[in-house]
Design an enzyme around this catalytic site. Sequence first.
Site, PDB file in Angstrom:
ATOM      1  CG  HIS A 251      -8.436   3.979  11.920  1.00 14.85           C
ATOM      2  ND1 HIS A 251      -8.818   2.864  11.210  1.00 14.85           N
ATOM      3  CD2 HIS A 251      -7.105   4.111  11.741  1.00 14.85           C
ATOM      4  CE1 HIS A 251      -7.756   2.341  10.618  1.00 14.85           C
ATOM      5  NE2 HIS A 251      -6.702   3.078  10.917  1.00 14.85           N
TER       6      HIS A 251
ATOM      7  CE  LYS B 188      -3.759  -1.388   3.042  1.00 14.07           C
ATOM      8  NZ  LYS B 188      -4.563  -0.822   4.123  1.00 14.07           N
TER       9      LYS B 188
ATOM     10  CG  ASN C 139      -7.914  -2.876   9.731  1.00 11.90           C
ATOM     11  OD1 ASN C 139      -6.950  -2.124   9.756  1.00 11.90           O
ATOM     12  ND2 ASN C 139      -8.595  -3.135   8.640  1.00 11.90           N
TER      13      ASN C 139
ATOM     14  CG  HIS D 155      -5.903  -0.553  13.273  1.00  9.09           C
ATOM     15  ND1 HIS D 155      -5.217  -1.407  14.103  1.00  9.09           N
ATOM     16  CD2 HIS D 155      -4.956   0.092  12.537  1.00  9.09           C
ATOM     17  CE1 HIS D 155      -3.918  -1.298  13.855  1.00  9.09           C
ATOM     18  NE2 HIS D 155      -3.733  -0.391  12.914  1.00  9.09           N
TER      19      HIS D 155
ATOM     20  CG  HIS E 148      -1.227   4.352  13.492  1.00  6.67           C
ATOM     21  ND1 HIS E 148      -2.562   4.408  13.160  1.00  6.67           N
ATOM     22  CD2 HIS E 148      -0.846   3.061  13.305  1.00  6.67           C
ATOM     23  CE1 HIS E 148      -2.968   3.205  12.775  1.00  6.67           C
ATOM     24  NE2 HIS E 148      -1.948   2.369  12.856  1.00  6.67           N
TER      25      HIS E 148
HETATM   26  N1  LIG Z   1       1.474   1.649   3.682  1.00  7.79           N
HETATM   27  C1  LIG Z   1       1.001   1.049   4.746  1.00  7.79           C
HETATM   28  O1  LIG Z   1       0.506  -0.079   4.699  1.00  7.79           O
HETATM   29  C2  LIG Z   1       1.102   1.750   6.062  1.00  7.79           C
HETATM   30  C3  LIG Z   1       0.904   1.036   7.256  1.00  7.79           C
HETATM   31  C4  LIG Z   1       1.058   1.704   8.451  1.00  7.79           C
HETATM   32  C5  LIG Z   1       1.391   3.045   8.472  1.00  7.79           C
HETATM   33  N2  LIG Z   1       1.569   3.712   7.312  1.00  7.79           N
HETATM   34  C6  LIG Z   1       1.931   5.133   7.307  1.00  7.79           C
HETATM   35  O2  LIG Z   1       3.179   5.300   7.950  1.00  7.79           O
HETATM   36  C7  LIG Z   1       3.255   6.604   8.496  1.00  7.79           C
HETATM   37  C8  LIG Z   1       3.775   6.530   9.899  1.00  7.79           C
HETATM   38  O3  LIG Z   1       5.063   5.956   9.890  1.00  7.79           O
HETATM   39  P1  LIG Z   1       6.110   6.279  11.053  1.00  7.79           P
HETATM   40  O4  LIG Z   1       5.520   5.983  12.354  1.00  7.79           O
HETATM   41  O5  LIG Z   1       7.384   5.650  10.659  1.00  7.79           O
HETATM   42  O6  LIG Z   1       6.171   7.876  11.022  1.00  7.79           O
HETATM   43  P2  LIG Z   1       7.138   8.870  10.229  1.00  7.79           P
HETATM   44  O7  LIG Z   1       7.544   8.350   8.931  1.00  7.79           O
HETATM   45  O8  LIG Z   1       6.463  10.178  10.288  1.00  7.79           O
HETATM   46  O9  LIG Z   1       8.431   8.897  11.164  1.00  7.79           O
HETATM   47  C9  LIG Z   1       8.324   9.416  12.473  1.00  7.79           C
HETATM   48  C10 LIG Z   1       9.490  10.358  12.760  1.00  7.79           C
HETATM   49  O10 LIG Z   1      10.656   9.585  12.998  1.00  7.79           O
HETATM   50  C11 LIG Z   1      11.710  10.042  12.159  1.00  7.79           C
HETATM   51  N3  LIG Z   1      12.567   8.888  11.921  1.00  7.79           N
HETATM   52  C12 LIG Z   1      12.262   7.766  11.225  1.00  7.79           C
HETATM   53  N4  LIG Z   1      13.266   6.901  11.292  1.00  7.79           N
HETATM   54  C13 LIG Z   1      14.242   7.482  12.051  1.00  7.79           C
HETATM   55  C14 LIG Z   1      15.511   7.067  12.490  1.00  7.79           C
HETATM   56  N5  LIG Z   1      15.996   5.858  12.200  1.00  7.79           N
HETATM   57  N6  LIG Z   1      16.237   7.925  13.240  1.00  7.79           N
HETATM   58  C15 LIG Z   1      15.736   9.141  13.567  1.00  7.79           C
HETATM   59  N7  LIG Z   1      14.539   9.587  13.202  1.00  7.79           N
HETATM   60  C16 LIG Z   1      13.784   8.754  12.445  1.00  7.79           C
HETATM   61  C17 LIG Z   1      11.012  10.579  10.955  1.00  7.79           C
HETATM   62  O11 LIG Z   1      11.842  11.427  10.224  1.00  7.79           O
HETATM   63  C18 LIG Z   1       9.820  11.273  11.609  1.00  7.79           C
HETATM   64  O12 LIG Z   1      10.195  12.518  12.105  1.00  7.79           O
HETATM   65  C19 LIG Z   1       1.871   7.185   8.393  1.00  7.79           C
HETATM   66  O13 LIG Z   1       1.827   8.118   7.339  1.00  7.79           O
HETATM   67  C20 LIG Z   1       0.991   5.988   8.072  1.00  7.79           C
HETATM   68  O14 LIG Z   1      -0.143   6.339   7.306  1.00  7.79           O
HETATM   69  C21 LIG Z   1       1.435   3.084   6.115  1.00  7.79           C
HETATM   70 ZN   LIG Z   2      -1.892   0.370  12.294  1.00 12.14          ZN
END
Ligand SMILES: NC(=O)c1ccc[n+]([C@@H]2O[C@H](COP(=O)([O-])OP(=O)(O)OC[C@H]3O[C@@H](n4cnc5c(N)ncnc54)[C@H](O)[C@@H]3O)[C@@H](O)[C@H]2O)c1
Ligand SMILES: [Zn+2]
Length: 346
Positions: free
Chosen positions: A238, A136, A231, A234, A250
């Site tokens: 959500h 996704k 989910n 979730h 999240h």
């Molecule tokens: N495609 C899918 O199936 C799916 C599933 C779950 C979540 N998501 C999406 O993922 C996003 C959330 O992902 P997330 O929690 O990783 O948030 P994010 O990508 O916003 O990262 C969170 C913070 O951590 C920082 N960061 C990441 N890795 C780091 C590292 N190794 N060292 C220092 N800083 C670091 C990022 O720069 C950011 O500031 C949401 O947009 C959500 O919709 C997508």
């Molecule tokens: Zn989730």
Amino acid sequence: MVTRIHVGGDRPYDVLVGRDLGGELPGLIDGAARVAVLYAAPLRERAERIAGGLGQRVTPIEVPDAERGKTVEVAARCWDELGAAGFTRTDVVVGVGGGAVTDLAGFVAASWLRGVRWVPVSTSLLGMVDASVGGKTGVNIAAGKNLVGAFHPPAGVLCDLDALDTLPADDLTAGLAEVIKCGFIADPRILELVEEQRPENLPELVERAIRVKAEVVSFDLKESGLREILNYGHTLGHAIEKREKYTWKHGHAISVGLIFAAELSRLSGRLDDATARRHRAVLEMTGLPTAYPPEAWNDLLGAMRVDKKARADTLRFVVLDGLAKPGILTGPDEDMLREAYAEVAR
Ligand SMILES: NC(=O)c1ccc[n+]([C@@H]2O[C@H](COP(=O)([O-])OP(=O)(O)OC[C@H]3O[C@@H](n4cnc5c(N)ncnc54)[C@H](O)[C@@H]3O)[C@@H](O)[C@H]2O)c1
Ligand SMILES: [Zn+2]
């Protein structure tokens, strides 16, 4: 040592988990003349290191961090950069970062020339166990999160455990909520590993959680049936995210949602007391939130009714019929929902 987790489906790929995985990237982007490397500022150094190790012509694209980068405007800027660099069908997009950057990178790749190869280099726990597995991709628009996107499986996924050393503690904890969810729906060993509270268990937790998601999406690439079990927790989660206008992480919202889902499972006579109680115990021990204000209930119920996962007018919840036995609860009455909410309302 590198662990390879296979993700099946009509476009199979492997998720690689280990340390110092830079050497694995060239094999995944074989045949490309150009590589775009998308990253946000916190991962600039890592992205530069990765780009420096490639033989191809590299187009580095720095995008705004986190959700600010997951927009149509930023995607359009990336497409312009690909256009300027003369990107063809055989070229590759690499996204280095958390789920936000990899969702954006995947979407840019899915739409460029109707789909070019891409590789997420996941650097957050949530990214590794959730966002980069399953194909996704997408961006947010004013009407809501993830409303525009595409299913576009990557060529492979790199989960470099070294990256977790610099991940902010709050993000690590938030990612654990999804890991714990995988423990309850499919792999109870995950729960034992979390309960041991040993930092050295983290690599095994990452691998086990990825295996859970990989197995589910392998059979269900387009979210028709089985994938729904992911989910768990979730539906309420959500609703909380929405009520908080996405200022909550999240995983924090999912943590509260898991306790609610467990209580709903118990109240509907499907889950034993001890397993329901174990949800709170294991989530609390990691420092995840387990409570939400009582007065929020009406807002949350309203939000759950419009959640994209509710079909027609009937609310559907993933529940447990026992440890690692997920099932579906359709149309529970409002009294039971309110009673389940009492478990987190304080
Ligand atoms: N495609 C899918 O199936 C799916 C599933 C779950 C979540 N998501 C999406 O993922 C996003 C959330 O992902 P997330 O929690 O990783 O948030 P994010 O990508 O916003 O990262 C969170 C913070 O951590 C920082 N960061 C990441 N890795 C780091 C590292 N190794 N060292 C220092 N800083 C670091 C990022 O720069 C950011 O500031 C949401 O947009 C959500 O919709 C997508
Ligand atoms: Zn989730």
